[in-house]
Design an enzyme around this catalytic site. Structure first.
Site, PDB file in Angstrom:
ATOM      1  N   ASN A   9      -7.275 -17.841 -48.044  1.00 44.88           N
ATOM      2  CA  ASN A   9      -6.207 -16.958 -47.564  1.00 44.88           C
ATOM      3  C   ASN A   9      -5.769 -17.495 -46.208  1.00 44.88           C
ATOM      4  O   ASN A   9      -6.469 -17.333 -45.214  1.00 44.88           O
ATOM      5  CB  ASN A   9      -6.764 -15.524 -47.445  1.00 44.88           C
ATOM      6  CG  ASN A   9      -5.754 -14.578 -46.809  1.00 44.88           C
ATOM      7  OD1 ASN A   9      -4.589 -14.923 -46.601  1.00 44.88           O
ATOM      8  ND2 ASN A   9      -6.201 -13.371 -46.485  1.00 44.88           N
ATOM      9  N   TRP A  10      -4.622 -18.149 -46.197  1.00 43.34           N
ATOM     10  CA  TRP A  10      -4.171 -18.788 -44.956  1.00 43.34           C
ATOM     11  C   TRP A  10      -3.607 -17.778 -43.952  1.00 43.34           C
ATOM     12  O   TRP A  10      -3.308 -18.131 -42.817  1.00 43.34           O
ATOM     13  CB  TRP A  10      -3.105 -19.854 -45.273  1.00 43.34           C
ATOM     14  CG  TRP A  10      -3.617 -20.996 -46.090  1.00 43.34           C
ATOM     15  CD1 TRP A  10      -4.885 -21.150 -46.606  1.00 43.34           C
ATOM     16  CD2 TRP A  10      -2.881 -22.159 -46.505  1.00 43.34           C
ATOM     17  NE1 TRP A  10      -4.970 -22.327 -47.311  1.00 43.34           N
ATOM     18  CE2 TRP A  10      -3.756 -22.966 -47.264  1.00 43.34           C
ATOM     19  CE3 TRP A  10      -1.563 -22.585 -46.300  1.00 43.34           C
ATOM     20  CZ2 TRP A  10      -3.350 -24.180 -47.815  1.00 43.34           C
ATOM     21  CZ3 TRP A  10      -1.162 -23.789 -46.855  1.00 43.34           C
ATOM     22  CH2 TRP A  10      -2.055 -24.577 -47.600  1.00 43.34           C
ATOM     23  N   LYS A  11      -3.418 -16.555 -44.392  1.00 42.63           N
ATOM     24  CA  LYS A  11      -2.852 -15.497 -43.526  1.00 42.63           C
ATOM     25  C   LYS A  11      -1.548 -15.987 -42.903  1.00 42.63           C
ATOM     26  O   LYS A  11      -0.826 -16.750 -43.531  1.00 42.63           O
ATOM     27  CB  LYS A  11      -3.888 -15.052 -42.485  1.00 42.63           C
ATOM     28  CG  LYS A  11      -5.221 -14.671 -43.142  1.00 42.63           C
ATOM     29  CD  LYS A  11      -6.159 -13.946 -42.226  1.00 42.63           C
ATOM     30  CE  LYS A  11      -7.451 -13.610 -42.982  1.00 42.63           C
ATOM     31  NZ  LYS A  11      -8.399 -12.850 -42.195  1.00 42.63           N
ATOM     32  N   HIS A  94      -5.470  -6.110 -48.693  1.00 38.09           N
ATOM     33  CA  HIS A  94      -6.248  -6.748 -47.622  1.00 38.09           C
ATOM     34  C   HIS A  94      -6.354  -5.773 -46.442  1.00 38.09           C
ATOM     35  O   HIS A  94      -5.404  -5.044 -46.149  1.00 38.09           O
ATOM     36  CB  HIS A  94      -5.581  -8.059 -47.182  1.00 38.09           C
ATOM     37  CG  HIS A  94      -6.483  -8.889 -46.331  1.00 38.09           C
ATOM     38  ND1 HIS A  94      -6.702  -8.612 -45.008  1.00 38.09           N
ATOM     39  CD2 HIS A  94      -7.260  -9.966 -46.631  1.00 38.09           C
ATOM     40  CE1 HIS A  94      -7.566  -9.491 -44.515  1.00 38.09           C
ATOM     41  NE2 HIS A  94      -7.919 -10.333 -45.489  1.00 38.09           N
ATOM     42  N   GLU A  96      -6.106  -6.203 -43.416  1.00 40.01           N
ATOM     43  CA  GLU A  96      -5.063  -6.395 -42.393  1.00 40.01           C
ATOM     44  C   GLU A  96      -3.773  -5.693 -42.818  1.00 40.01           C
ATOM     45  O   GLU A  96      -3.022  -5.192 -41.974  1.00 40.01           O
ATOM     46  CB  GLU A  96      -4.854  -7.894 -42.144  1.00 40.01           C
ATOM     47  CG  GLU A  96      -6.022  -8.460 -41.338  1.00 40.01           C
ATOM     48  CD  GLU A  96      -6.344  -9.925 -41.613  1.00 40.01           C
ATOM     49  OE1 GLU A  96      -5.502 -10.631 -42.199  1.00 40.01           O
ATOM     50  OE2 GLU A  96      -7.456 -10.349 -41.250  1.00 40.01           O
ATOM     51  N   GLU A 164     -14.653  -7.448 -48.604  1.00 41.96           N
ATOM     52  CA  GLU A 164     -14.473  -7.997 -47.257  1.00 41.96           C
ATOM     53  C   GLU A 164     -14.773  -6.916 -46.219  1.00 41.96           C
ATOM     54  O   GLU A 164     -13.881  -6.127 -45.862  1.00 41.96           O
ATOM     55  CB  GLU A 164     -13.028  -8.473 -47.076  1.00 41.96           C
ATOM     56  CG  GLU A 164     -12.625  -9.581 -48.021  1.00 41.96           C
ATOM     57  CD  GLU A 164     -11.504 -10.449 -47.446  1.00 41.96           C
ATOM     58  OE1 GLU A 164     -11.648 -11.668 -47.486  1.00 41.96           O
ATOM     59  OE2 GLU A 164     -10.502  -9.897 -46.935  1.00 41.96           O
ATOM     60  N   GLY A 170     -13.025 -12.614 -39.462  1.00 43.37           N
ATOM     61  CA  GLY A 170     -12.591 -13.313 -38.249  1.00 43.37           C
ATOM     62  C   GLY A 170     -13.497 -13.099 -37.056  1.00 43.37           C
ATOM     63  O   GLY A 170     -13.142 -13.449 -35.928  1.00 43.37           O
ATOM     64  N   SER A 210     -15.752 -14.312 -42.488  1.00 46.68           N
ATOM     65  CA  SER A 210     -16.439 -15.377 -41.740  1.00 46.68           C
ATOM     66  C   SER A 210     -17.245 -16.326 -42.625  1.00 46.68           C
ATOM     67  O   SER A 210     -18.320 -16.788 -42.238  1.00 46.68           O
ATOM     68  CB  SER A 210     -17.323 -14.779 -40.635  1.00 46.68           C
ATOM     69  OG  SER A 210     -16.524 -14.081 -39.699  1.00 46.68           O
ATOM     70  N   GLY A 231     -10.899 -17.162 -45.024  1.00 47.15           N
ATOM     71  CA  GLY A 231      -9.774 -17.128 -44.101  1.00 47.15           C
ATOM     72  C   GLY A 231      -9.751 -18.378 -43.242  1.00 47.15           C
ATOM     73  O   GLY A 231      -9.323 -19.452 -43.672  1.00 47.15           O
ATOM     74  N   GLY A 232     -10.257 -18.268 -42.013  1.00 47.49           N
ATOM     75  CA  GLY A 232     -10.211 -19.352 -41.030  1.00 47.49           C
ATOM     76  C   GLY A 232     -10.631 -20.718 -41.565  1.00 47.49           C
ATOM     77  O   GLY A 232      -9.957 -21.726 -41.317  1.00 47.49           O
TER      78      GLY A 232
HETATM   79  P1  13P Z   1     -12.143 -15.085 -42.145  1.00 49.15           P
HETATM   80  O1  13P Z   1     -12.773 -16.034 -43.153  1.00 49.15           O
HETATM   81  O2  13P Z   1     -11.283 -15.780 -41.151  1.00 49.15           O
HETATM   82  O3  13P Z   1     -13.185 -14.187 -41.553  1.00 49.15           O
HETATM   83  O4  13P Z   1     -11.149 -14.143 -42.984  1.00 49.15           O
HETATM   84  C1  13P Z   1     -11.609 -13.518 -44.123  1.00 49.15           C
HETATM   85  C2  13P Z   1     -10.463 -12.898 -44.819  1.00 49.15           C
HETATM   86  O5  13P Z   1      -9.908 -11.918 -44.355  1.00 49.15           O
HETATM   87  C3  13P Z   1      -9.999 -13.516 -46.075  1.00 49.15           C
HETATM   88  O6  13P Z   1      -9.085 -12.707 -46.728  1.00 49.15           O
END
Ligand code: 13P
Length: 263
Positions: A9-11, A94, A96, A164, A170, A210, A231-232
């Site tokens: 997930n590149w956000k 999600h 977010e 999640e 993050g 993470s 994510g990251g």
């Molecule tokens: P991180 O891997 O950056 O913690 O993000 C997780 C995430 O929200 C994937 O959707």
């Protein structure tokens, strides 16, 4: 046997140019990883570019959100119909989206229905806040997110669920493999109750929060955990490849020697 699933997930990261560069840096090597479903979820504006680059490869494409209406006067929104020409998956619910954009379980439910009706496979995200976790309310929160999110939806194999925990996203503080497995087992039990045992046992349930190339084995070695929503670490070609490779290696090991309880 559930095929492991690793999604990035590149956000809200990467311009179209950067997205192209990122895909090119991993395309050949990611393509070759077998027996793992590999999915990239770039921002909307890069979907067309990434779709072109992935053509003919084993890597699949997903979006990060969508509106629940097919079309209409919703300035700035993207519809399931639009996405259905571009990708196979869509991340929905999600934290977010729930936290920053006020998405309720009811909205998430509408979106899941709309995605399925338009032949998109939702990756439904659920997870509790730190306070909820500390108050021992994890199961209550996730139980509600699942029962409301999947309300009046016919059982389907076209769903992936991602656990999640919000406190792990993050933050660099991932859940432990065991912690995640306990909640994921609860998610599967809830799906048995909401839908049925056969489908619940077939659905992939991922961990997200993470995940890195250093901790992926901790998650993927748990029989209950079918992969990761990253994510990251999905923004670095080498790290994402490392994660997918480790997932493939560990699940293969399990295939050749079934784990306790899975024989
Ligand atoms: P991180 O891997 O950056 O913690 O993000 C997780 C995430 O929200 C994937 O959707």
């Amino acid at each position: 046997m559930r095929i492991p699933f690793i999604a990035g997930n590149w956000k809200m990261n990467t311009t179209a140019t950067q997205a192209e560069e990122l895909v090119q840096n991993m395309l050949d090597r990611l393509d070759k990883i077998e027996d793992v479903e590999k999915v990239l979820c770039p921002p909307f504006v890069s979907l067309v570019t990434v779709k072109e680059l992935l053509k003919g490869s084993s890597i699949k494409l997903g979006a990060q959100n969508m509106h629940f209406e097919i079309k209409g006067a919703y300035t700035g929104e993207i519809s399931p119909l639009m996405l259905s020409e571009l990708c196979e998956f869509v991340i929905l619910g999600h934290s977010e989206r729930r936290g920053y954009f006020g998405e309720t379980d009811e909205i998430v439910n509408k979106k899941i229905k709309a995605a399925l009706q338009n032949k998109l496979k939702p990756i439904l995200c659920v997870g509790e806040r730190l306070e909820e976790n500390e108050a021992g309310r994890t199961k209550t929160v996730i139980g509600r997110q699942l029962s409301q999110g999947l309300k009046n939806i016919e059982p389907t194999h076209n769903l992936v669920v991602a656990y999640e925990p919000i406190w792990a996203i993050g933050s660099g503080k991932a859940a432990s493999g065991e912690q995640a497995a306990v909640t994921i087992r609860f998610i599967r039990d809830t799906l048995v109750k909401l839908w049925n045992k056969e489908i619940a046992q077939d659905l992939r349930i991922l961990y997200g929060g993470s995940v890195t190339s250093h901790n992926i084995t901790e998650f993927i070695s748990q029989p209950e955990i079918d992969g990761a929503l990253v994510g990251g670490s999905s923004l670095k070609a080498g790290d994402f490849l490392d994660i997918a490779n480790q997932a493939a290696a560990i699940k293969h090991r399990h295939l050749s020697s079934p784990l306790k309880g899975e024989e």
